[in-house]
Structure formats: C-alpha cells, structure tokens
Scaffold this motif. Structure first.
Motif, PDB file in Angstrom:
ATOM      1  N   LEU A 298     -45.079 -19.063  44.448  1.00 26.90           N
ATOM      2  CA  LEU A 298     -46.319 -18.230  44.443  1.00 26.90           C
ATOM      3  C   LEU A 298     -46.228 -17.258  45.412  1.00 26.90           C
ATOM      4  O   LEU A 298     -46.274 -15.918  45.254  1.00 26.90           O
ATOM      5  N   ALA A 299     -46.065 -17.727  46.776  1.00 24.35           N
ATOM      6  CA  ALA A 299     -46.139 -16.912  47.917  1.00 24.35           C
ATOM      7  C   ALA A 299     -44.903 -16.171  48.006  1.00 24.35           C
ATOM      8  O   ALA A 299     -44.974 -14.988  48.193  1.00 24.35           O
ATOM      9  N   ARG A 300     -43.746 -16.684  47.451  1.00 25.70           N
ATOM     10  CA  ARG A 300     -42.577 -15.782  47.343  1.00 25.70           C
ATOM     11  C   ARG A 300     -42.549 -14.670  46.385  1.00 25.70           C
ATOM     12  O   ARG A 300     -42.324 -13.495  46.651  1.00 25.70           O
ATOM     13  N   ALA A 301     -43.318 -14.870  45.144  1.00 33.51           N
ATOM     14  CA  ALA A 301     -43.574 -13.793  44.325  1.00 33.51           C
ATOM     15  C   ALA A 301     -44.631 -12.678  44.803  1.00 33.51           C
ATOM     16  O   ALA A 301     -44.302 -11.612  44.496  1.00 33.51           O
ATOM     17  N   GLN A 302     -45.623 -13.275  45.468  1.00 31.27           N
ATOM     18  CA  GLN A 302     -46.603 -12.260  46.069  1.00 31.27           C
ATOM     19  C   GLN A 302     -45.767 -11.554  47.173  1.00 31.27           C
ATOM     20  O   GLN A 302     -45.854 -10.179  46.946  1.00 31.27           O
ATOM     21  N   ASP A 303     -44.908 -11.814  47.865  1.00 32.24           N
ATOM     22  CA  ASP A 303     -43.944 -11.173  48.585  1.00 32.24           C
ATOM     23  C   ASP A 303     -43.250 -10.219  48.210  1.00 32.24           C
ATOM     24  O   ASP A 303     -42.807  -9.019  48.486  1.00 32.24           O
ATOM     25  N   GLN A 304     -42.456 -10.505  46.661  1.00 34.94           N
ATOM     26  CA  GLN A 304     -41.387  -9.629  46.051  1.00 34.94           C
ATOM     27  C   GLN A 304     -42.360  -8.752  45.021  1.00 34.94           C
ATOM     28  O   GLN A 304     -41.919  -7.967  44.090  1.00 34.94           O
ATOM     29  N   GLY A 305     -43.817  -8.850  44.922  1.00 34.09           N
ATOM     30  CA  GLY A 305     -44.419  -8.039  44.124  1.00 34.09           C
ATOM     31  C   GLY A 305     -44.405  -8.347  42.780  1.00 34.09           C
ATOM     32  O   GLY A 305     -44.710  -7.838  41.741  1.00 34.09           O
ATOM     33  N   ASP A 306     -44.046  -9.824  42.290  1.00 36.36           N
ATOM     34  CA  ASP A 306     -43.840 -10.421  41.098  1.00 36.36           C
ATOM     35  C   ASP A 306     -44.974 -11.153  40.606  1.00 36.36           C
ATOM     36  O   ASP A 306     -44.988 -12.011  39.636  1.00 36.36           O
ATOM     37  N   LEU A 307     -46.095 -11.128  41.466  1.00 37.75           N
ATOM     38  CA  LEU A 307     -47.250 -12.277  41.019  1.00 37.75           C
ATOM     39  C   LEU A 307     -48.096 -11.513  39.780  1.00 37.75           C
ATOM     40  O   LEU A 307     -48.113 -10.403  39.615  1.00 37.75           O
ATOM     41  N   HIS A 308     -48.495 -12.462  38.904  1.00 35.72           N
ATOM     42  CA  HIS A 308     -49.359 -11.905  37.859  1.00 35.72           C
ATOM     43  C   HIS A 308     -50.454 -13.091  37.602  1.00 35.72           C
ATOM     44  O   HIS A 308     -50.561 -14.105  38.182  1.00 35.72           O
ATOM     45  N   ARG A 309     -51.689 -12.584  36.651  1.00 31.45           N
ATOM     46  CA  ARG A 309     -52.552 -13.448  36.711  1.00 31.45           C
ATOM     47  C   ARG A 309     -52.748 -13.536  35.187  1.00 31.45           C
ATOM     48  O   ARG A 309     -52.670 -12.672  34.479  1.00 31.45           O
ATOM     49  N   ASN A 310     -53.185 -14.964  34.721  1.00 34.25           N
ATOM     50  CA  ASN A 310     -53.441 -14.991  33.402  1.00 34.25           C
ATOM     51  C   ASN A 310     -54.617 -16.138  33.287  1.00 34.25           C
ATOM     52  O   ASN A 310     -55.246 -16.673  34.408  1.00 34.25           O
ATOM     53  N   PHE A 311     -54.856 -16.606  32.032  1.00 38.64           N
ATOM     54  CA  PHE A 311     -55.911 -17.563  32.189  1.00 38.64           C
ATOM     55  C   PHE A 311     -55.707 -18.930  32.757  1.00 38.64           C
ATOM     56  O   PHE A 311     -56.728 -19.489  33.258  1.00 38.64           O
ATOM     57  N   GLN A 312     -54.556 -19.130  33.376  1.00 42.32           N
ATOM     58  CA  GLN A 312     -54.244 -20.464  33.971  1.00 42.32           C
ATOM     59  C   GLN A 312     -54.272 -20.051  35.937  1.00 42.32           C
ATOM     60  O   GLN A 312     -53.966 -20.858  36.495  1.00 42.32           O
ATOM     61  N   GLY A 313     -54.659 -18.878  35.960  1.00 47.18           N
ATOM     62  CA  GLY A 313     -54.629 -18.464  37.289  1.00 47.18           C
ATOM     63  C   GLY A 313     -53.535 -17.618  37.731  1.00 47.18           C
ATOM     64  O   GLY A 313     -53.284 -16.477  36.782  1.00 47.18           O
ATOM     65  N   TYR A 314     -52.826 -17.738  38.904  1.00 48.43           N
ATOM     66  CA  TYR A 314     -51.889 -16.961  39.302  1.00 48.43           C
ATOM     67  C   TYR A 314     -50.643 -17.569  38.623  1.00 48.43           C
ATOM     68  O   TYR A 314     -50.354 -18.683  38.554  1.00 48.43           O
ATOM     69  N   SER A 315     -49.758 -16.448  38.427  1.00 43.59           N
ATOM     70  CA  SER A 315     -48.476 -17.014  37.723  1.00 43.59           C
ATOM     71  C   SER A 315     -47.206 -16.112  38.493  1.00 43.59           C
ATOM     72  O   SER A 315     -47.166 -15.012  38.495  1.00 43.59           O
ATOM     73  N   THR A 316     -46.064 -17.008  38.269  1.00 45.61           N
ATOM     74  CA  THR A 316     -44.908 -16.331  38.584  1.00 45.61           C
ATOM     75  C   THR A 316     -44.028 -15.700  37.579  1.00 45.61           C
ATOM     76  O   THR A 316     -43.168 -14.889  37.701  1.00 45.61           O
ATOM     77  N   ARG A 317     -44.632 -15.825  36.542  1.00 42.82           N
ATOM     78  CA  ARG A 317     -43.797 -15.174  35.262  1.00 42.82           C
ATOM     79  C   ARG A 317     -44.556 -14.116  34.840  1.00 42.82           C
ATOM     80  O   ARG A 317     -45.347 -14.030  33.775  1.00 42.82           O
ATOM     81  N   ALA A 318     -44.257 -12.875  35.436  1.00 38.93           N
ATOM     82  CA  ALA A 318     -44.786 -11.857  35.541  1.00 38.93           C
ATOM     83  C   ALA A 318     -45.012 -11.285  34.126  1.00 38.93           C
ATOM     84  O   ALA A 318     -46.015 -10.753  33.598  1.00 38.93           O
ATOM     85  N   ASN A 319     -43.974 -11.044  33.071  1.00 39.77           N
ATOM     86  CA  ASN A 319     -44.105 -10.469  31.977  1.00 39.77           C
ATOM     87  C   ASN A 319     -44.259 -11.303  30.753  1.00 39.77           C
ATOM     88  O   ASN A 319     -43.897 -10.691  29.510  1.00 39.77           O
ATOM     89  N   ALA A 320     -44.469 -12.512  30.869  1.00 43.88           N
ATOM     90  CA  ALA A 320     -44.443 -13.506  29.660  1.00 43.88           C
ATOM     91  C   ALA A 320     -45.808 -13.029  28.944  1.00 43.88           C
ATOM     92  O   ALA A 320     -46.958 -12.944  29.366  1.00 43.88           O
TER      93      ALA A 320
END
Ligand code: SF4
Length: 458
Positions: A298-320
């Motif tokens: 999660l922290a790495r995805a945030q550093d890389q600009g790849d973090l996403h948010r869905n009904f489960q909270g924050y997610s690293t699977r940005a385009n799913a």
C-alpha cells in the motif's frame, strides 16, 4: 511521519459527518431506476483487458457485537449457511457467464459478517468454485476477514490451500471491560494464534482492524490495545471510528451511552493512535483510517502514484473493476455502481429465478467521472496536478472547479491545503481531514451543504 501533528482545534472545527468516498457518487445516490438489466448490460460491455476485483459477502456471524455496523445475519444453524453458499455459487455462475472468461482476476476479498465462520470444507469448496469460473492472475491479492474467536488453524490452512495470501483480523480493543461492553470477548492469545497461523501458512500480509470511540475506552486503555497490536507487527492497521447510530442500527441501543467517549475524548484517542503508530512503531499514515509499514504494498503504491480507493478501502489494484456477490454487495464498474438486495429471501428468489440480484445502482455521467477522478487522486495521493486532469477530460480546471476552489479558500487560510496555478496540494494537517478537502469537489455535497468551516463539530 511526525509532521502529522494533530491540531485539536482544527479537528474540532472541521470534524463533521461526511462521505468516506469509497465511491463517487456515494451509495445514497444509487437509485432503483438502475436494475438487473442495466447491470447485465454494463457487465457485458466491460473492457476485456480490465482486471477484475471480486468481492464476496458472507453475512453470517455466531454472535452479535453491539457496535457492529455491517450487514450481518446471526446464526448457529449450519443449514442456513449451506443454503446461502449454494445461492452464492449460482450467482457467481450467472455473473461469470456475462464476462469474458479470460479477464484476469487481480484481487479477491471475502468480507462479512465473518468469512472464517465457514467450515474448512466450505472455504475450500467456495474458493475452488471461484477459481474454476475465473482466470486468476499469478500475483492476485486474495484476502479474507477473520474473527479470532472462531478461527482455527484448519480454517487458515484451507484458506491458504485455495490461494488466500492476505488476512484481515478483527482486533478492535484488547481490554476486557471494553470487550464486555461490546459483547466481543476475545483473549489476546486468540489474536496471537491467528497471526501465527497466518504467518505459518505463508500469508504475505496481515491487517488488524482496530476501533476507537467504543464504550469505556480511555487513552490509557487504548494505549494497551495499540501496544498489543504493534507487538504483533501486522503489515497494515485499519483504525476505524465507531459510529454510534442506534436509530439506524437498533442493536447499538444496548450500548451504555454514558460509557461512550465524548467527541473530544475521541479526538484524543485518535491522537494517541497517531502518535503510537507513526512514532516508534514505524507505520505510515496512508489516509482515511489506514496505516501501513513503509515497505508494504500500500505504501509503495502510494509512492508510485498507483493507489486506488474502493468499497474495501485503499487498494493497490488501481484499474480493476469490482464485481460483488452476495447480499448487499456493491459492484464498482468503470461506468456504473450496482448493489445487490440486502434480505436473504429476496436474494434467494432472484438467484433461484436465474436473475441477477441487483436492486439499485447508478450510471456515472461525464461530470461524475471527472469528479471521481479528482476526489480519488486527492484521497490517495494528497496532491493533484491540474494539467493531466485538463488533458484527460478536456476541461479548464480553474473554470470547471471555480466553486470547489472557492470552497477550499478557508482551508488554505487554515493551512490545510495549498492552492497554486498548477496544483492542489494537501498539507499534513489537511491529510487528517482529507474528506473535507474531497467534499469541495463533490457536486452533490456542495449543492446541499454549507462550507465546512461553518459546519458543526461531531
Ligand atoms: S464479528 Fe464483525 S460482522 Fe460479525 S457481528 Fe461482530 S463486528 Fe459485526
């Protein structure tokens, strides 16, 4: 992240009930004009390259925690669970038939309720069924929520066998007085067992859910909980605020209101958690209730600009695209949201008749998509460059968002945001109030509410 200092006065002034932006527009805007046929159409229209994130709602629990805000069914009847699992598998089949079988599944989450209330055989059977209907990506993130009180090593082993690699453990609070008041007594040894089993069975990531604002919590007691949690070193911690809404969740009436922390005490509990977690324990504040180790995905995805948010909270699977199964589940497609019926009889009726159990939803307009993008960028990265948004959506940012920028001016004066010709930047004090910043871009919210600086405190 010592710069995340909690300014009590600012929190008091800005803290107000508001959306958590797990979606935009938020669920209250869903409408019954959107039904199963619309959802079927949107499912089929999905891009074949877009990965899938599958959510399964397993609503059963053995006993009721008085603070619970989830959609649950309390039962000790194994036949009721079996009946549900049969229907769930049928719904999975009906939905899978509408999707390209080669679309990769990048993420799976079983929530509830208590997914680990299922027997090891049921976990294996449902997990296998899902794998037979979809194509899983090799690096898929497969997680489930676990209740230490009903977890056994056999259940953890069964979950690992069908590919689970992440576990979210409900800890809430380790103090007996608090546990008694919420009807959730779980000795710390049960939490330790859960963590050990997860590690022994090669789960890559363990998350703890903690809750503040529960009856009888004090900063000292909550410090015990935070210390116990940090000692067990989970990779992520979700720290939720207890929402006491007895008029909506009737069972919460059992909670002694006199024993609840005041709004000020709640802010102190949150402050204690922030200090403890981001101090020597070394967690990073990701945003909205979530903390993670700096080396966590999660922290790495945030550093890389790849973090996403869905009904489960924050997610690293940005385009799913999220496709949900089971009662009350909410699917999040690129252009639409769809929610399933909430009651079991209605769910069984629909699925038995071979109909999708969608009862309401929402198809996004072009303006919704633009605002969703802006809100999610801010929620995930605390920063928004205007130029890429202008290019992607063909707009002039300052003209389109004139009202939003106006709304943000008092927050700029309070040091929550910096507004420049090129960007909107959320400063450290504003990160703790990120949803207030996001609300400025929410067309539905700004149309119905006063500017946040005038809003009531909690
Ligand atoms: S175990 Fe979780 S879902 Fe079940 S009643 Fe308790 S809080 Fe609610």
């Amino acid at each position: 992240m010592t710069d995340l200092h909690l300014d009590h006065d600012l929190i008091r002034r800005y803290n107000q009930p508001g959306p958590r932006y797990t979606s935009y527009p938020t669920a209250p805007h869903f409408t019954e004009a959107y039904g199963p046929d619309d959802f079927a159409e949107d499912l089929t229209a999905g891009s074949t390259n877009t990965p899938l994130s599958l959510y399964l709602h397993l609503p059963f629990c053995r006993s009721l925690c008085y603070y619970c805000g989830c959609h649950v069914v309390i039962t000790r009847d194994p036949d009721r669970i079996e009946r549900y699992l049969e229907a769930l598998k049928r719904e999975i089949d009906q939905t899978a038939a509408r999707l390209d079988p080669n679309r990769p599944v990048a993420q799976v989450h079983w929530g509830g309720g208590t997914p680990t209330y299922l027997s090891p055989e049921q976990i294996r059977d449902l997990g296998t069924h899902l794998r037979e209907r979809f194509t899983f990506a090799a690096e898929a993130e497969i997680s489930l929520e676990a209740d230490p009180r009903t977890l056994t090593e056999e259940r953890v082993a069964a979950a690992a066998e069908v590919g689970f690699n992440r576990m979210s453990i409900g800890v809430q609070d380790v103090n007996r007085k608090v546990q008694d008041a919420i009807n959730r007594v779980q000795p710390t040894e049960q939490i330790e067992d859960a963590v050990r089993w997860a590690r022994d069975h090669a789960f890559e990531s363990v998350n703890f859910d903690l809750v503040y604002g529960l009856p009888h919590q004090t900063p000292e007691r909550f410090t015990n909980t935070l210390d116990a949690a940090c000692r067990l070193a989970p990779d992520r911690i979700a720290l939720y605020s207890y929402a006491h809404v007895p008029e909506i969740k009737k069972h919460q009436r059992v909670i002694d209101e006199e024993a609840l922390p005041s709004p000020d005490e709640k802010v102190r509990l949150f402050g204690r958690a922030l200090e403890r977690l981001t101090g020597p324990a070394g967690y990073r504040f990701i945003g909205m209730d979530h903390f993670a180790r700096p080396d966590d995905e999660l922290a790495r995805a945030q550093d890389q600009g790849d973090l996403h948010r869905n009904f489960q909270g924050y997610s690293t699977r940005a385009n799913a695209e999220v496709v949900a199964f089971g009662v009350s589940g909410i699917s999040q497609l690129d252009g639409a949201y769809a929610q399933n019926v909430k009651a079991l009889p209605a769910y069984y009726d629909r699925v038995d008749e071979n109909r999708l159990p969608t009862y309401r939803g929402y198809r996004l307009t072009a303006d919704d998509r633009l605002r969703r993008h802006v809100i999610m960028q801010l929620m995930c990265h605390f920063h928004l460059d205007k130029a890429p948004v202008e290019e992607r959506f063909g707009i002039d940012f300052d003209t389109t968002f004139e009202t939003a920028l106006e709304w943000l001016r008092p927050m700029e004066a309070d040091g929550l945001v910096t507004l420049t010709a090129e960007a909107v930047h959320v400063c450290p004090p504003g990160r703790l109030l990120i949803r207030n910043v996001a609300m400025a871009f929410d067309a539905y919210w700004t149309a119905e509410n006063e500017q946040p600086v005038h809003a009531q405190t909690v």
